[in-house]
Enzyme design. Structure first.
Site, mmCIF file in Angstrom:
data_model
loop_
_atom_site.group_PDB
_atom_site.id
_atom_site.type_symbol
_atom_site.label_atom_id
_atom_site.label_comp_id
_atom_site.label_asym_id
_atom_site.label_seq_id
_atom_site.Cartn_x
_atom_site.Cartn_y
_atom_site.Cartn_z
ATOM 1 N N LYS A 135 -14.003 11.923 0.365
ATOM 2 C CA LYS A 135 -13.133 10.881 0.909
ATOM 3 C C LYS A 135 -13.511 10.643 2.374
ATOM 4 O O LYS A 135 -13.679 11.596 3.130
ATOM 5 C CB LYS A 135 -11.680 11.350 0.822
ATOM 6 N N CYS B 231 -6.533 23.348 1.656
ATOM 7 C CA CYS B 231 -5.982 22.043 1.268
ATOM 8 C C CYS B 231 -7.026 21.263 0.462
ATOM 9 O O CYS B 231 -8.185 21.162 0.887
ATOM 10 C CB CYS B 231 -5.607 21.277 2.533
ATOM 11 N N LYS C 117 -11.196 10.867 9.141
ATOM 12 C CA LYS C 117 -11.517 11.338 10.486
ATOM 13 C C LYS C 117 -11.690 12.857 10.477
ATOM 14 O O LYS C 117 -12.554 13.397 11.161
ATOM 15 C CB LYS C 117 -10.404 10.939 11.462
ATOM 16 N N HIS D 68 -8.348 3.035 6.376
ATOM 17 C CA HIS D 68 -7.134 2.294 6.724
ATOM 18 C C HIS D 68 -7.396 0.792 6.610
ATOM 19 O O HIS D 68 -6.553 0.028 6.147
ATOM 20 C CB HIS D 68 -6.694 2.626 8.161
ATOM 21 N N CYS E 78 -2.023 16.876 6.401
ATOM 22 C CA CYS E 78 -1.322 16.132 5.339
ATOM 23 C C CYS E 78 0.162 16.038 5.621
ATOM 24 O O CYS E 78 0.854 15.248 4.995
ATOM 25 C CB CYS E 78 -1.452 16.813 3.977
ATOM 26 N N CYS F 191 0.007 22.120 4.910
ATOM 27 C CA CYS F 191 -1.230 21.591 5.510
ATOM 28 C C CYS F 191 -0.799 20.628 6.600
ATOM 29 O O CYS F 191 -0.120 19.638 6.320
ATOM 30 C CB CYS F 191 -2.091 20.862 4.487
ATOM 31 N N HIS G 75 -9.704 4.104 10.821
ATOM 32 C CA HIS G 75 -11.080 4.057 10.305
ATOM 33 C C HIS G 75 -11.145 3.131 9.092
ATOM 34 O O HIS G 75 -10.140 2.518 8.712
ATOM 35 C CB HIS G 75 -11.600 5.470 9.998
ATOM 36 N N HIS H 245 -8.315 18.063 2.864
ATOM 37 C CA HIS H 245 -9.035 18.297 4.121
ATOM 38 C C HIS H 245 -9.910 19.542 4.096
ATOM 39 O O HIS H 245 -10.674 19.777 5.031
ATOM 40 C CB HIS H 245 -8.037 18.388 5.280
#
Ligand code: ME8
Length: 630
Positions: free
Chosen positions: A295, A144, A298, A21, A129, A126, A18, A147
């Site tokens: 953040k 987490c 996905k 990256h 992660c 997690c 995405h 996420h």
């Protein structure tokens, strides 16, 4: 020849790539291209991280073996990098034999170092992660922090690496070499982790099937993070101490976002120390792209459509926007409105118009590119600025201040636009040798600009060069050290607009984030006379204080050059008094004075207001107080 080795993180294949990256990879590409433009021998590595419970889980959900799943997703990364014109020299997959061979060698050496022991691990894991969190890190919600998902309590027997042993050496490293971790804000974070005490880390998993077995105990697979970090050398043929390894290690920069800094600044150097290998020169951890403050990821499902943006604006404007708009190192909140505004102001107006205007004037007045035969003092200033810009650009690129580097190039672009205005070149028809000299200089400045832009917008740079009538070959950083790279007598090309202007109001509503009430509709149009009725001036706020008993109002003194005004402004919920002092804002100077809470207000400051958000209208560059805004 000096070498430059730059890496991105290897990205998880648990989902397709995405914009986050792409952000890191474009930044690394810009640096790789910049160093090539300097004539250095560059190795730019990116790749994918394919092992671990997380990837196994996705493959299981799809009902296919993990290797088959990885083989499907890995190409979505390489395809995206091709689409974004990423110039990586290598692409490492952690399921490759090359990586596995390097891992076997590295973990054997680590075992031989005596820093590995067997122990029992308990922690909160997690899965997205692929890491453990302490209770403190999980906070009150017990989820987490990245996420926002619940974590798993894990207890198992596995191997540990004696990280604690390296605590003092790591502290020394960071203290004696401040640029080891950039930007500085991350250094402070890491120093506080180091000084508050490290714990040994587990480096293997008995419960995860999808991984590379430990060479000294094949019943356990290597913990995906410790395995992944080693990619930076396995890709260089470390298993055979290959030529690439000897030439390019240690890396100049490992580029990434901030959430994985600790792995790179603490665990990776400690592992390298244990096996006696040199350490990378720098870890650069930029900020996050966010949407509404979260953040982009996905897992949160808040990604943006790269295809749509590239289709609408073109690839290089897409690359430009992400490198220019956000302060590299800090988080940046994405909106399409910011995209359109940046595109129109920098690319369509400043750069695109300059190129078209200069080519238009040339083709109207000359058969071929004239020689600069009638110089003047102002031309010297332009030449000097070109050299200074090259020097500043180099410093800023060395500091990885990518957005500031672009701003510096744009100061030069805007200076050339002003050069055209100041010399009134269009009116010099009766003085062709002066007109020709100015237009030559503007073309040469555009050549220099195209070189500066090559790392950021390689296709645009080549298109500008083709409109200047030259080949891209040879247009490197050395070529801007000397003014006059363009040869007089070149044919004059027809200007083809590179950046057609975009209409903000035509963008999809959901993306622009504009309230529908802000749409310009046919029946609320006004005439130019109505606009001219407003006397808008630049004023500098020289003092500010809260109006007693009010949460909303600030009493300001605004300097208009030859007078000072007292203004009462409803901005205190957004701005503390000390935030506004020194700002140059835009003031409605011919507004009838009014009393607000018994205090006379002699004008009104303009601000953009959206629901509870407010942003003062300021000026783009310093300009004398009192200047009319028209
Ligand atoms: O962490 N803003 O892989 P990953 C900016 N496999 N950058 C972002 C971003 C965002 N919203 N989202 C992702 C891993 N990134 C490990 C790395 S390295 C030995 C192993 C970028 O797929 C950024 O570079 O979760 C971030 O550090 C990386 O993607 C995380 O990628």
């Amino acid at each position: 020849m000096s070498t430059f080795y730059i890496t991105t993180p290897i990205y998880y294949v648990n989902a397709e790539p995405h914009i986050g990256h792409a952000y890191t990879t474009i930044a690394a590409d810009v640096l790789a291209r910049y160093h090539r433009l300097k004539g250095e021998s560059v190795l730019f590595l990116t790749g994918v991280d394919e092992h671990g419970a997380n990837i196994q889980k996705v493959a299981d959900e799809k009902g296919i073996p993990p290797q088959e799943y990885c083989d499907q997703i890995a190409p979505t990364f390489t395809k995206l990098w091709q689409k974004l014109n990423i110039s990586n020299d290598d692409f490492i997959r952690t399921t490759s034999d090359l990586h596995k061979a390097g891992i076997a060698k590295f973990f054997t050496k680590l075992y031989e170092s005596g820093d590995i022991y067997r122990g029992k691990y308990e922690g909160h894991y997690c899965q997205p992660c692929e890491r453990f969190y302490t209770e403190k890190e999980l906070g009150e919600s017990g989820t987490c922090p990245i996420h926002k998902l619940s974590v798993e309590k894990v207890v198992e027997e596995n191997y540990f690496f004696a990280l604690t042993k390296y605590q003092d050496q790591l502290i020394d490293l960071i203290q004696s070499n401040p640029s080891f971790i950039e930007p500085a804000s991350r250094r402070n974070e890491i120093m506080s982790v180091l000084t508050s005490g490290l714990q040994d880390i587990s480096i293997s998993r008995s419960s995860v099937d999808w991984g590379i077995p430990l060479p000294f105990d094949p019943d356990q697979n290597i913990y995906v993070w410790t395995e992944a970090l080693v990619n930076y050398i396995t890709a260089l043929d470390y298993h055979v101490d290959g030529e690439k390894f000897r030439r390019f290690w240690p890396a100049n920069v490992h580029m990434m976002a901030k959430e994985i800094t600790r792995f790179h600044v603490i665990i990776w150097p400690a592992m390298l120390m244990a096996v006696g290998l040199p350490l990378p020169q720098q870890i650069f951890a930029h900020g996050w792209l966010t949407k509404d403050g979260d953040k982009i990821s996905k897992t949160l499902g808040n990604v943006i459509d790269m295809d749509e943006l590239i289709e609408e604006f073109g690839l290089d404007p897409f690359r430009y926007f992400f490198m220019r708009e956000f302060s590299f190192g800090n988080d940046g909140n994405y909106t399409q409105q910011r995209f359109v505004t940046r595109y129109n102001s920098d690319l369509a107006n400043d750069l695109g118009n300059l190129l078209n205007r200069v080519l238009g004037l040339l083709s109207k007045n000359f058969e071929v590119l004239p020689d600069p035969i009638q110089p003047d003092a102002i031309d010297e200033e332009i030449k000097q600025m070109a050299l200074e810009t090259a020097e500043k650009l180099d410093q800023l690129m060395n500091q990885t201040a990518l957005d500031v580097a672009l701003e510096t190039v744009w100061e030069f672009v805007r200076r050339i636009n002003r050069y055209i205005q100041q010399t009134k070149v269009w009116s010099l028809k009766d003085d062709p040798s002066r007109m020709g000299t100015i237009l030559y200089n503007a073309m040469e400045a555009l050549r220099v600009i195209s070189v500066f832009l090559t790392p950021f917008m390689p296709q645009v740079a080549a298109k500008i060069q083709s409109q200047l009538g030259i080949e891209a070959k040879g247009q490197d950083l050395d070529s801007v050290q000397e003014w006059g790279g363009l040869a007089g007598g070149l044919p004059i090309a027809k200007g083809i607009p590179l950046f057609p202007k975009k209409d903000q109001n035509r963008m999809p509503q959901k993306e622009t984030g504009l309230d529908s009430s802000t749409d310009a509709t046919v029946d609320n149009l006004i005439t130019i006379d109505q606009v001219q009725d407003l006397e808008l001036r630049v004023g500098q706020i020289v003092s500010a204080e809260l109006v007693p008993d009010s949460e909303r109002l600030l009493k300001l003194i605004v300097d208009l050059g030859n007078e000072q005004r007292q203004i009462v402004a409803g901005i205190a919920r957004t701005y503390a008094p000390q935030d506004v002092i020194g700002k140059q804002a835009v003031l409605v100077a011919n507004l009838q004075p009014a009393k607000i809470r018994g205090i006379e207000s002699q004008g009104m400051l303009l601000a953009a207001v959206r629901k509870k958000q407010l942003s003062l209208v300021t000026v783009d560059q310093a300009i004398p107080n009192g200047t009319l805004v028209s």
